[in-house]
Every structure is written in C-alpha cells, then in structure tokens.
Design an enzyme around this catalytic site. Structure first.
Site, PDB file in Angstrom:
ATOM      1  CD  GLU A  59      -4.621   3.823  57.213  1.00  0.00           C
ATOM      2  OE1 GLU A  59      -5.961   3.261  58.103  1.00  0.00           O
ATOM      3  OE2 GLU A  59      -3.462   3.868  57.237  1.00  0.00           O
ATOM      4  CG  ASP A  73      -1.362   4.028  63.208  1.00  0.00           C
ATOM      5  OD1 ASP A  73      -2.400   5.196  62.918  1.00  0.00           O
ATOM      6  OD2 ASP A  73      -1.577   3.061  63.575  1.00  0.00           O
TER       7      ASP A  73
END
Lengths: 283, 283, 283, 283, 283, 283
Positions: free
Chosen positions: F99, F174
């Site tokens: 993150e 992602d």
C-alpha cells in the site's frame, strides 16, 4: 456406428412385412428386389413398397408387379422422373456426355458397382443419372474400391472438359460427393500414407437440445494443411486417371453419348455392346 | 439441392392457377409471360399476378392486360418504381453511366442474357437498373457464362471509374454479388484450375432451434489463402476485361449514357441502335 | 474423476443384488462372473443379468446357468450375435486376418490383457471381434501397457496390409480408438517426453442447458503442432512395431486366420496351440 | 439494403403527418425543416416534432415555432443540452480546440457537408459538437467525399495534439467512427486499390432466436492482414493530411477556439468570418 | 474476487452454528478444528459437522468426539475411505512410492504446508493421498511458495519414474493441478519475468442462461506461444528440481515407501523419524 | 456511451433526494459529500446514504452525521471493514509495503488523484487499500494522466519486489486493472503511436437472450500481435518508471510502511509529513 443397414435376408423380411397390406402380382419375388437394394434401410424399403403401390394404382393395375417395384427403386434413389422438363439441345448434349463419362469410367474401372442404367431423362433435382447397383451386400470397402468410386464420380466433369473444353455447374453435386469421400478416406479411414492410420475429426457432430458444443478443428493448422494436401492429391490423381481413361476411349464415349441423346435411356446390355463395338477396353 | 425452380411449362401452369381469381384481358397469353420469367418460383409468380391485379385496379381497368403484367414482372424483380425520388444532376449522370456500363458490357459480351431495358428511374432500393431476361430456361451454366455474368456486374463500377476517375458507393450491391459469384465458382462449382474440381464449404449453413453448431472454416488457413487468391484473380481479370472493353467503346458508352439521361428509360432496340451507330463492336 | 468403477468385491455384490429376482442354476458362482467383468459399472452388470435371463427363457431353461451369463458378458461388450449376416468369402477372409492380427499381437506382446476368444461371427455393428479380459482389476496403467494396447488396436489394420497389400474401412473403429488413446497419453497422462508432465485440454467438456461455452483450444497453435507430432509418433512407432511383429510371425498369423475361417470362433487355448505350432514367439 | 431513408418530399410529408396533432406557428414551413434533416428516418421526424412540442410547452408558448423545431433537430442528433454541466477551464479549452479542429477541417476541405454550428455546451454524452448538415439528399457518395468525412472526424484529435502536444480520451467516439468508416470503404464499398472491387464480410450479422450462427472471419488471415493494412493506411493518410492542414492554418484554429471559449456557440457565418480574417485558406 | 473464505475466527463461529443440533463430547474444542481447516468455506464446515455426526452414529457413540471430527475433515477433503478396495501388490508399491514422493518433497522443501498424514488406503477416487494442512490462514502466497507447491505436486510422478523407470496414469490428477497452477502463476499472478506483471485471460468464464458468449483467446497466437513456453518452463524446472531432490534422498524415499506398504498410514511424526534416520536432509 | 455519470451538482441533488427519508445532523453539507464522490452514479449515492443510516443506527446516534457519511463512502468503494481479520505479521508487512508503494507513487507522480487515506485494515476482499479521490469531476483524461494511473496501480507490486525480492498473489487485482487500462489506451483511446488513432474491438459485448453472437477478434493475428506488444510496452515502461521512483525514494517508502504497520491507517497529511521528512521528492 449405430444400427448397421439390414443385409439381404433382412431386406427381404422387411419387404415382406411392408407388402402385407399391398396386393402383389404372382411373379413378384422379393428375393430379387432385396438383391437390388443393398444399402437400403427399413424406411427406404417401406417407401419403395409405397411408391410401387401408387404407381400400380396410377396405371390401373389390379396389383403391384415387377415394373412398378423397379421404377420405385429408382424413385427412392433419385426422385420421380420429370419427363416434360424441357432443356435445350446444347444442355442435353452436355448431360449425355456427362452421364456417359460416369458410365464409361464405371465400366472400364475394375472394382466398381455394375452400371444398371444410364438416363438423361431428368429425375428429382438431377438432369440425368447413372444407376449403379452392387451385386451383393458390402461391409468392407478397400482403398482401391474407394478410389474407383472417386473415378466414377469425377467421370462426368472430366467428360465435359474433354469434349467441350469447358466446365459447367452440372458437376457440383458430384464434386461435393467426391470431396467428401476423399476427406473420409484421409480423416476417418486412415488411408493416407502421409498422415498414417489415424483419425481426424473434421466434421461437426450433431448436437442436441441444450447441449451446444463448439467444436472447432481439433488439430493444429499444420495438420490441417497436410489433410488438405492429401485430400487434394486423391482428387487430382483421380482426375488425371479419369482424363486419360476417357481420352484413350474417346470413340466409346462418343458412341455412348450419341446413343443416349437418341434413346435417352440405356440399360446395362446396351452400354456394354456400345463399348464392345470399339474393341477391348484399355483400363 | 432442394426443389428445382419450375420450367417453362410449369410456370405457365402456375400462372394459370393464380390467375383464376383475376379477370384477364382477351389478348393475355401466359406462354409469353412464362417465357419472360425463367428462374421465378411459385411465390414469385403468385406475387406477379397479384401486383398486376393491383395495378389494373389503380388504373381503373376492367381487367388485367399485358402492360400490367409486364410492369409486375419488374416490380417482382426490382421493387416498385419511385418516380418522385429526387436525385441531383450529378448523381443522375453517375447513375446513367453506371447503368450504361452494365448494359454495354452485356451487349458486347457473348453468352450474356439479353438486355431488356435500362432505366435510371429509381426502383426499390436501387437508383437505376438494367433488366436482363434469359431467352430460355437454363439448367447448366458454363464457366464462360459465369465469367460473362461477372463482367456485366463489374461494368457499372468500371464505367464510373473510366468517366469520372472516381468510385462511389453506388456499386456496393454489384460488388457483393460479384464477390459471391466468384466464390461460388471456386468453392462450389470447382471451376478454379489451381484448386481443382473440389468443393470448399465456406458459408455457414442454417441451424435449427436447439441445434447450434459452430462451423468455422473446414480447411486450413493456407487453403483459405489459395481460395482468396483465386476469387480475387477472377474479379481482377474480370475488371481488366471490362475496363478495356468500355475504354475501347467509349463513344458507345457516352451515347448510351446521354440518351439515358434524356429519356430515363431505354428498351433493347434503342440500346442496340445507339450501339450500332458507333460501328461494329470490338469484344 | 467421478465415481470409480466397482472393484471385484463390489461387482460380486452388485451381481447378487440384481440376481435376486432371477432363478439361478446351482453351479453359478458370481465370483467367477465378477472376475471376468473388470471395468463393468453397475448398469453393465444389471444389463448382464437381464440379458442372461432373456437367453435362458429363449432356451427354455428353468434357470440361468453359466453359458447364459458368459454369452451375456459378450452381448454387453459387443452387442448381440448376428449369425445369419451374410458376408462374402473375400470379406470373411479379410475379417479373419484382421481379427487374427489383433489376437496375435495381443498374444506376442507382454503386458496385454489375455485373449479370451476370437470370433468372425458378426456381433453388434462389428464383423468380428477379439475378446480380451483382464485377469484382475487395474487401477494404474503404465506407459508400457498403454503402448501395448495401441499395438493390439493397430494389429488388425497391419495384418490386412501385410496379407492383402491393401487397406479397408474395417479398421476405422480401431483407428479412432488408437488415435484417442495416443492423444490421452500425450494430453491427459503427461506421457510425452517432449511435452513433459503436463496436461492439455483438447476435448470439449459437456455443457448443460443454458450454459453454452465455446471452448476452443486452450494453447497456441505451436503447442498444438507439438501435440499432433507426438500423437502421430506414438501411432507410427506402434505401427512399425506391429508390422515387424506380424511379418516375423507370418506363419502363425496364417494358421490363426485359416482356422478362424474354418471354425469361426477360437478360444484362448486354441489360439495358444495354433501359435505354439509355429515355434516360440519372437516378441 | 432494406428501406431507403425518405427523400426531401418524403420527409416533408412525414412531418406533416406527425404535426397534425400539434399547434403550429403561422411562419412554420416544413419544407425548410425537411431540407435540414436529410438522413432522418420516420422515427427521427416523429421524435423531432415531439421534442419541439415539449420545448414549446416548457417555454409557455401557445404553439410550436421555428426555434423549437431547430432546437429539436439538434436534440434528435446529439441529445439534450446540459447547460449546468461543470467542466474545468482546462477541459473547456481542450474541447474548444477539439471542436474547432473538426470545424476548420470541414471548412477547408472541399466536398464536406456545410458546418451549421459549433458548440462547447455539452449535449447528450458529448462535451461539445460540430453540427454539419448536408444541403441536399445524397444517394451516392464518392471515395473523395468519404475521405473528406474521415478528415473531419480526425480533426478533433489532430487539433488536440497540435496545440497541447497531448492526446485525451475525448476523441474515442470520433476514432470509433473513423475506423468504422475506413473499414466500410475497404470491405463494403470496394474502394481499396490493393484489395480491389470486392466485398469482405467482417461484421457479424444479427441472429434470431434459436438460430445461432458462429460467423468467424470468412477469409484467410493473410487477407485479414491486407484489410487491416489498408484500413490503417486510410486513417494514417487522413491524419497526415489533417495535421498539415491544421498546422498550416494554426492562426485560424486559434481564433476559432478562442472565440468558442468566449461565446460557447458559433454559427456558420461566425466561423466563416473568423476564418476569413486570417487570409485565404490553403487546402 | 467474490467473498473471501472465512478466517480462523469465522470458521470457529460457523462450526458452532452448525454444531448446535449435534450432541458433542465434552472435550471437543472447535478452536482446534478451525485451526485445521483453513480454506474451508461455510458449506465445507457444514459438511464436516454432518459427516462427523454420521460417523458417530455408525460407531454407536452417544455424541460426536474428536476422532469423528478428524475423520470428517479427511472425508471432506478426499472422500470416504475405501478399505476393501483390492489393488495388486504391484499397484500398491507404485502408490506407496508415489505418495512417499509427495511427502518427501513436502518435508524437504522449505515453505510448504506441513505433512499431516500419508496414506495408501484408497479414499474417494484416489488410490492414496498425502494430507497437508497449513498451520495458519494464508492470504498472500509468494512465487517461492507457489513453486514449492508445484514441487510437491510433481513429487509423485518423479518418484515413480525414479524407482520404476516408468510412468503411470496415477499422476494425471496431479499433472492437471500443477499445469493449472503454473498457468495461474503466468496468466493471473503476473509471476513470469518474460511476460511481466500482466494478466492474460485464458479460462472461459461461466455464462448464464441466454447469455452465451464465445470467448476465445483474447491475445495473439504469439503471446499464447510465450505463455505456453513460460508455463512449460515452470513445470520443467520443477520436475528437474524434484528429480534431483528425490535422487539425492533415495534411501529416505525407500524407507518411507517400505514403511507405508507395511503400515498403510503414516502420521507426521512417523514420516519425520523415517527421514531423520537417513541423516540431515539436503534440500 | 450511455448515460454519463452525474456531475457535482447532479450528485448533490441525488443525495438530497435519497436523504429525505433519513434524519441528518445539523452540520451535514451535501456539497462536501458530492465533492468527494466523483464518478459515483445514482445507485452508488443511494447506497451511500443507506450505509450511513445503518452505521448511525448501529452507533445509536439520533441522526446521520459526517463520520457516518465518510465511512459510508469507503464502504461503497471498497466494502465493509473486516477488523478482526487475522493476518500474519509477515503478511501485514507485505501489505504495508504494498500500500505504501501505491501511495508513494501517487504522491510523487504529478497528475494523479490526491491520496486521501492509506489503510492496512482489510476491507471487502482486499487486505489493504489506498483511497484516492479526485478533487473535481473529470470528463477528459490525457495520455499522461492515464500513464500516471498505471504507475500508481503498479506501485504495490513494485514495492513488494524492491523490499522483499519476491512477488506475491496480492497484486493480482492491480495487475488485472493495469492490463485492462493499458488495453483501453491502445484499443479504445487510440493512444498508441504505432497503431495510430484507431479503435480495435477486443472485448466481447454483452449479448441478449436469443441473440447469441460469436465475436472473435475482428482483426488479423498480426494486428493482434502489435496490440499485445504495445500493451506490454506500456506496462513495462510503467514498471521501469515505478521501480526507479521507489528505489530512489526507498527511505520514504520505509517510513510510510513502518508507520502504517504501527498505526494501520494514515491520512493524507500524515503521508505528506512522512514523505517530507526525507527531503524533497525526486520524480
């Protein structure tokens, strides 16, 4: 492979069953009819008896006799005769040579089914036809016999080309059959030396309600190329054989076509004597 | 191959059946109409009689006469005339040359169906049309005749290019037909020397409810390439032939197009005399 | 992988359940039947008992005995006998050599299931058959054993070629099976050294109502080529092995085929003694 | 080809039919509206009258007048105006240049439809739009005219690139249209010199319930490559032309975009005078 | 990504819910069961409780105790035990080495889940199995861990090859799993250095009633080739690693397989002590 | 293109409509909420109000206040928080770096949406998330901005690789997004210089009941190759940029990840101050 088509004895029994409700002439022998209908399945035989009965009624006969049964065999194979169908003289000549091509190749190539009749009276969708009937039931067919079948199928187009230096749409049904036969030889019967004793599923199988399967080719494009090449080779070799055979026997072909234009129908003996006139065949 | 379309005698009979409920003028001869409608199937003929009856009613005639039947033939082939459809002068000129191109190629190429009429009055979805009617029923078509059909189809686009040094969307329907015809010659009629007397299933066949088969190409990409090349060759050879033919007969083309712009409709005789004026044709 | 087929004990129990409603002869031992039916699933066993009961009734026996059960095993595997099926002498000879080819390869190749019976009496859709029954349940099969299976499958075609210098349609079912087996070895069992211990989904899976998935190949064309090449190699290697084996043992093959034409059915012992006559086998 | 869209006279009549239930201002002339709506089909015209009636009601007018009908034309073409849609100053500038790009290419390229209006007030899903209306019905379109259409479609993206050295998602609808147009030129209109006067079916046709046909490409991959190359060439040539045209007329483009940012809407005359200020156009 | 499978706490709660209607022995601790069932979803846990209840009933126990719950875990993972399933001694030996291969690779490769049990008592469709249970819930798996999983899957086939110089059908389920895992690494997890951090949709997604989408590959054949090569590389590298590991630790493998043939089931400690006897592992 | 998502004013109005049946705290300002929800459609906003109401009820509040609305925004974007979800320390560290990778790339790359919050408390199916909210509605996105979006998406995987020299399954969502975005840039937005301003339909469109269209690729394999190459180039260039950026700012990345492991949630200001500590960014 499903249910095999009935053999001689089976066909005779099936004919007997269907004929129970039909009045038959005294000389009718179902053995004879059964012998002339190898490859017919139950439905074909039922159809045959029915057509014969209708013909007898149309001819005001008290019962079905051999001529009605014989005509009925042809109706089942090729459809009803269309006598008043008018085609031009030019077309008639092309058709006569086309059918003579089939018949002559069949007569001159060993291992083909006997030619029973050649006709240029239109029947069903066809402008002419050559009726071949095997003499006995066949359960195995050799590569040589399948090649002979190919030759006969290609004989019509080859005769047109030889005589008219031209090709017509008249052969398209023959070509579909010969292409399909060559494909089966390569893909189902394992008869290509290059591809070997293998099977290649090329045709889509039937699918049932709610089961909808997308079957593309199940082999690589390169294998597909080799299949295409072998199928083409079979056709091309067959065409070369047939062209030479007809060219070598041109006078026989001319005699057959001329007599066919004159009489419209030739039976096996007439074909034989027309061929014999020209000396022994060179196959 | 399904049911063949009816022959001359068949069409006459079908016309008679449908005409029973229509009042006919004394001079109407169904033989004549049957001769002008080769290729029409039963539904077309029923349609023809119906259209003729409607026209007679609109014209307040007590019965159907020949003019109504003739107009009805064109309606069935090409749709209703759209007289008040306004196109620009420029478009009119292009259409006139386009149709003259079709007509002139048809007149100068042996083996094509006779030109019955050339029109630049829009009819159905078309801005103009050239009506060709065969003189007799045809059941066999030769490669030469199919090539001639290709030439006629390509004549419109070729004329536009020759005269205006430009191409328009007006030929797209012709091009679809000529591409399809060339594909059939190669894939169904076995008329390509390179691919030989074989068939190649390219078009998808209809499928029925619950039977949903994915039919891709049934040959390798390389065979597909060869098919594409042969189809293209047929079109390109045809285009070269047509370009030369129209260029060699430019004055005839101009006369046809000019008269067509003036009169909007030319019949067969008018076309012939316009062509003759320019001296004998060089095909 | 679904439910595995029942093992020996399982089959015996299933037979007992289905046989409850059938009268059995005193000597019937389900252990024996269970040992002869490896690979049979519940439905096959139910079918077996049923067929045996029908045969006993047709034979007017008060109860089902071993002969009915044994005949029933063959019926379940290959369909009913068609004794009155008439084939030509030529076909009979080809079939005899074809089946002798299967049987001889099976006898001479280590790791194959024992030959129980060879027959040229048509049964179901087949003109002849070679009945192999494993001696015990098998849950693992080695690459060597699968190759031996391939050899036996190819033995029929190879014998035809060796003896008649010709191939027939009679092998097409064998070829479909051997092609399928070779594909499984490469694509499901990871037994190709070139492709490695991997799986390749080639076959389409069943789809259910309303779920219709288009499963093309899930690998690139190049991988497909490699699969095709490996499958072909397996078949070609097998064919080479079988051709040599039969050629080296030609006299055994002739003896088998001749006796088979004479007696139509040979049991395991007869086959063995016919082979022994010719000296020790060279595998 | 289906039903052609109505011509001028047809549109006037259709408008009259739909307008029967609407109160019209005395000065409304349907001839004018019909002339501005070439390409509209019946449903579009019905929609137009309806939208105009709603607008008149919203404006508390006793009857529909010309402004409502004109606004309704735009609504049918591009959707309702979204006045309070807030976009950033940066986006507004990009949109202004994008639309000016379309408009300037249209003004400077012969053979394009006249620019009626340029707007950067969002309408429907678009952030701006350039309204082009043909002066008359067109039934034939030439290759030159189709290329001009391509240029106009590419003008927006080209202007963005020229001014901002950047490209945005704003052109994706234009690009879909121009790619589709170029594909039609090559595959439906036969306008590629390399592929020739042929058609290539690339788009899937609609299928109906229970008839589910898998139509892949109907040509080989190599033909597909040639089609891709020709389509790309058309786009790339068009982009090169447009880039040069806008670059050569950069000051005109700037003036248009600046005025558009100021006024948000420019009509045809305003566009003309802005272009004229910069001297004669160099096309 | 749908609903993630429940974590430790979640599983404990779900077990408690399903166990409400079951009588439990005093010592049953759901924390223990939850810790042994990572990856189980709600339905698996319901199934577990149900199977345990059935087992307790069959064993005439007044309530469900730990042994039933443990047996139930294995039943849910691998199906019911088939104790009386008779396999040959030869097959038993192959299975013993196959399972020992899995177990030994798992023990000697860091980053694999602990081996809980090795068994050659058939369970469900499998002839033997190696039960691995992770010590804790895992939400991220690294490339190294996925490669280790591949190694364990390939251990069975590699052991068979090493010991018997032969391969069997027994590994086909392992190979399907390892091929699928390698494909996911390349196509879903972006773990191929050559193809990069990208995803490639290879698997067809489920389709719903009336929505039938043909999803072929969504990338070019060349990309497909690269994917195939990378997947193969992962498998081949894994196989090389495993072959070396087992070959280097052959005596450990033999000890494991021999003891397994003797006892049929080995627990984690037994496996450990058998491995330790042979000295420290060389991984 | 369908209905565009509502703009700022539109969202405010929609919120007001849905909030009518909910009691609101005095300080709630829908302008603020509308500004934080660009891209939300009507259903999202209805969902938001509903979730906020449920949260207020759970918290025993008399009315919905800003904290509930803010929490509801995150719930609509990423699903409910799963606080008691236990992951290992190792996984937590990987997620923290993952993150931080996203967040740091977003902070250091111009043209990205502001980072609102970074969290490693699992929410919905994700183990962590980085919340980016645009400051204003966007209707045009430039190629540069789309590339920046790609960078942010790739930041998680790149950070994992940089720090742990390893990759995990954690990035697969992602990667699916970034691959899809790169494909859209090439195939829908015409942003590849090599392929030019064209569109390429790659994705299958939805089909409706009874209309089942097989849409394969509509371009040649060679065009497909070029598309694949351009998409890969975008990803690879992005990955190279991100790897360098994170490597050059490693200390910032470490500080972010460490603080995130400690506090589990960081807001925009905390992220900024952690980055600033390490000196000015080098982008």
């Amino acid at each position: 492979v499903g249910v095999p088509s009935p053999d001689l004895r089976g066909r005779e029994e099936i004919l007997r069953v269907h004929a129970k409700i039909v009045k038959l002439g005294p000389e009718v022998d179902f053995k004879v009819i059964a012998r002339r209908t190898p490859g017919f399945v139950g439905a074909d035989l039922a159809n045959l008896v029915n057509e014969a009965a209708l013909l007898a009624a149309r001819r005001n006969k008290p019962y079905v006799e051999l001529p009605e049964l014989e005509e009925a065999i042809e109706r089942v194979i090729a459809g009803p005769e269309r006598k008043n169908h008018m085609i031009t003289e030019r077309e008639k000549k092309i058709v006569a040579y086309h059918e003579s091509g089939h018949a002559l190749v069949a007569k001159l190539t060993p291992g083909t089914d006997p030619v029973h009749k050649v006709s240029i009276i239109p029947r069903g969708p066809a402008l002419g036809y050559t009726l071949q009937l095997p003499t006995e039931d066949r359960f195995l067919t050799s590569r040589t016999e399948l090649k002979s079948k190919l030759y006969v199928l290609l004989g019509g187009r080859a005769a047109e080309e030889l005589v008219f230096k031209e090709m017509t749409t008249g052969a398209c049904n023959d070509l579909e059959k010969s292409t399909g036969l060559a494909q089966k030889m390569v893909c189902e019967f394992g008869m290509s030396d290059k591809l070997g004793p293998m099977t290649f599923r090329k045709k889509e199988e039937e699918v049932f309600l709610g089961r909808d399967i997308n079957r593309g080719t199940t082999f690589s494009n390169e294998t597909g190329q080799m299949i295409d090449a072998e199928v083409k080779q079979l056709i091309m070799d067959g065409m070369a054989y047939v062209r030479k055979l007809l060219s070598d026997n041109r006078s026989k072909l001319d005699r057959l076509a001329e007599k066919l234009m004159e009489k419209e129908i030739l039976d096996s003996d007439e074909v034989d004597s027309l061929i014999r006139e020209g000396g022994p065949a060179v196959a």
